[in-house]
Design an enzyme around this catalytic site. Structure first.
Site, short mmCIF file in Angstrom:
data_model
loop_
_atom_site.label_atom_id
_atom_site.label_comp_id
_atom_site.label_asym_id
_atom_site.label_seq_id
_atom_site.Cartn_x
_atom_site.Cartn_y
_atom_site.Cartn_z
N CYS A 165 -11.52 28.17 9.88
CA CYS A 165 -12.03 26.84 10.23
C CYS A 165 -13.18 26.86 11.23
CB CYS A 165 -10.90 25.99 10.79
SG CYS A 165 -9.63 25.66 9.57
N1 LIG Z 1 -5.78 27.59 7.31
C1 LIG Z 1 -5.94 26.67 8.23
O1 LIG Z 1 -5.47 26.84 9.36
C2 LIG Z 1 -6.67 25.36 7.92
C3 LIG Z 1 -6.55 24.32 8.84
C4 LIG Z 1 -7.17 23.12 8.59
C5 LIG Z 1 -7.93 22.97 7.44
N2 LIG Z 1 -8.06 23.99 6.56
C6 LIG Z 1 -8.86 23.75 5.35
O2 LIG Z 1 -7.98 23.62 4.24
C7 LIG Z 1 -8.60 24.16 3.06
C8 LIG Z 1 -7.70 25.23 2.46
O3 LIG Z 1 -7.56 26.28 3.41
P1 LIG Z 1 -6.41 27.37 3.33
O4 LIG Z 1 -6.42 28.06 4.64
O5 LIG Z 1 -5.15 26.77 2.83
O6 LIG Z 1 -7.03 28.34 2.19
P2 LIG Z 1 -6.22 29.47 1.37
O7 LIG Z 1 -7.26 30.42 0.91
O8 LIG Z 1 -5.07 29.96 2.16
O9 LIG Z 1 -5.62 28.68 0.14
C9 LIG Z 1 -6.39 28.14 -0.87
C10 LIG Z 1 -5.65 28.34 -2.17
O10 LIG Z 1 -6.41 27.69 -3.20
C11 LIG Z 1 -6.36 28.49 -4.37
N3 LIG Z 1 -7.48 28.08 -5.20
C12 LIG Z 1 -8.79 28.39 -5.08
N4 LIG Z 1 -9.50 27.73 -6.01
C13 LIG Z 1 -8.63 27.02 -6.72
C14 LIG Z 1 -8.77 26.13 -7.81
N5 LIG Z 1 -9.95 25.82 -8.33
N6 LIG Z 1 -7.65 25.58 -8.31
C15 LIG Z 1 -6.45 25.85 -7.79
N7 LIG Z 1 -6.26 26.66 -6.75
C16 LIG Z 1 -7.34 27.23 -6.22
C17 LIG Z 1 -6.39 29.91 -3.86
O11 LIG Z 1 -5.85 30.81 -4.80
C18 LIG Z 1 -5.52 29.79 -2.60
O12 LIG Z 1 -4.16 30.07 -2.86
C19 LIG Z 1 -9.98 24.66 3.50
O13 LIG Z 1 -10.92 23.66 3.29
C20 LIG Z 1 -9.79 24.88 4.98
O14 LIG Z 1 -11.03 24.78 5.67
C21 LIG Z 1 -7.42 25.19 6.77
#
Ligand SMILES: NC(=O)c1ccc[n+]([C@@H]2O[C@H](COP(=O)([O-])OP(=O)(O)OC[C@H]3O[C@@H](n4cnc5c(N)ncnc54)[C@H](O)[C@@H]3O)[C@@H](O)[C@H]2O)c1
Length: 432
Positions: free
Chosen positions: A271
């Protein structure tokens, strides 16, 4: 609208989460626990297989809680987007990385949106949770949905609700962290608010999806800029011959008007290093330079270089160079007590040390494999600590016994002030 609100209230709504990672999997479980039928869609078949077998790939989700909802049939994962034809609500939690030039890469959101549009039907709510720039929901997603011929606010609802998860946080979880919701229309906000109210204590409605998108970017830009500022204070204290940690501790005794941030080897995680660039990029399209974002990025991305310079300096005092020295790096996760190495500054420190000819080993209580050529995992024991010419603390995991580490090491560079309570052997410690 009444139908969907009614279905949400009586738990007959079928909920869908797209992207079952750090954000999506806990969300899917929370909905399943609340009694909804939940379908999780993920592009990665291995993750889908694991989830359906009750095996979590996310540290904050344990197998027992996952198995409970999977075994009861409340949560089912799939790679098949055709599942969207039967769901009432869709929460999009796919990654939003940066491209090579640090421009937003919203291709994952676009792929998910295209799939949703194929199956969009009357009475459906779509909520984007992925962090992105203001305007993504109403300028990019909405027109695609309107191309299906369905009408916003009448046939379907669209909102943005940023995820605020803090991996490893023992006090704040999904259900007790207030959730921001901004619909594209007031009706959209109302429906999305109603859904999230079922699983979260406090829901904060906003006037638009754009305002909600901006909230997330303010939160993370605030952190990036303040960390950049305190990192610069560390550089200044070094020049002044002062202990930055002592200065921060003293400033933090002020009961008002000061908020503690800590210097370190740089920014990490999915992030804070990324999100401010989403804001800066959007502003560039409006002919405005986000100067605080640029400056903080400049200082924060320079920190691994500064740490490596310090390591070189302390080795120099021992008549050694980085080249040929055995350097043990403790902690490669980007934050303590997690196993997440995304954007971890420790990785950059390691790459720079290897590039200078250091013999680099790492230990992390949560990670045994890091894909960097020339880097080796080391067991943490007295022999290893003593064998290393320099031990570098890059992540202050709480399970480390710092007294023991100092006792058996010959030279330590502590980038996190993790050894603050160690009394004996302080002459070996070089803080940031
Ligand atoms: N991890 C954190 O602490 C956090 C906190 C706040 C916000 N975010 C935001 O949340 C969002 C997700 O982050 P995350 O950390 O969960 O990412 P992540 O990589 O852990 O998870 C994303 C998942 O989406 C899947 N994916 C990718 N493309 C896809 C598609 N087209 N269809 C279906 N699945 C798909 C991936 O295989 C993966 O399992 C991002 O925008 C991130 O900036 C993350």
């Amino acid at each position: 609208m009444r139908t969907l609100i009614g279905k949400i209230t009586d738990r007959s709504a079928h909920v869908c989460v797209i992207g079952l990672g750090y954000v999506g999997l806990p969300l899917a479980i929370e909905f399943a626990r609340a009694g909804y039928q939940v379908t999780g869609i993920d592009a990665d078949p291995e993750k889908v297989k694991g989830i359906n077998a009750g095996e979590s790939h996310v540290q904050d989700v344990n197998d027992v809680e996952l198995r409970q909802v999977v075994d009861r049939g409340h949560l089912q994962a799939t790679t098949d987007f055709a599942a969207l034809c039967k769901v009432d609500t869709v929460s999009i939690c796919v990654p939003t990385p940066l491209g090579k030039t640090k421009d937003p890469d919203i291709s994952y959101i676009m792929t998910a949106t295209q799939a949703i549009c194929e199956y969009l039907h009357t009475g459906q709510l779509v909520v984007l949770e992925s962090t992105t720039y203001p305007g993504t929901t109403d300028e990019v997603i909405l027109p695609q949905m309107q191309n299906t011929g369905l009408h916003l606010g009448k046939d379907f609802f669209l909102a943005f609700s940023p995820e605020r998860t803090d991996p490893g946080n023992k006090s704040f979880h999904l259900h007790n962290t207030p959730k921001i919701i901004g619909g594209v229309t007031a009706k959209c906000t109302k429906v999305a608010k109603h859904l999230y109210q079922q699983i979260i204590e406090t829901v904060v409605p906003m006037s638009s999806s754009r305002a909600a998108e901006m909230v997330k970017l303010l939160e993370n830009t605030f952190r990036a800029v303040n960390i950049g500022m305190v990192n610069e204070v560390a550089l200044m204290c070094d020049r002044l011959g002062l202990d930055v940690w002592e200065v921060i501790d003293a400033a933090a005794t002020k009961p008002f008007g000061f908020m503690r941030f800590h210097p370190g080897p740089g920014l990490g995680g999915h992030c804070i290093p990324l999100d401010p660039h989403y804001l800066a990029w959007k502003l560039k399209t409006l002919d405005y330079r986000a100067r605080f974002v640029e400056l903080a990025d400049d200082i924060n991305t320079g920190m691994p270089h500064y740490v490596v310079t310090r390591i070189g300096d302390v080795l120099n005092e021992m008549q050694k160079s980085i080249k040929g020295s055995r350097i043990l790096v403790l902690g490669v996760a980007y934050k303590p007590d997690t196993n997440d190495i995304r954007e971890s500054p420790a990785l950059e420190v390691i790459r720079l040390l290897l590039a200078k000819g250091g013999e680099v080993f790492f230990h992390d209580p949560f990670i045994t494999e890091v894909d960097i050529e020339g880097l080796h995992y080391a067991e943490l024991n007295e022999r290893m600590l003593n064998w290393a010419d320099c031990v570098v603390i890059t992540t202050h995991h709480s399970v480390y016994d710092y007294r023991w580490i100092v006792q058996h090491s010959r030279l330590i560079v502590d980038t996190r002030n993790a050894t603050r309570d160690v009394k004996k052997g302080r002459e070996k410690i070089h803080k940031l």
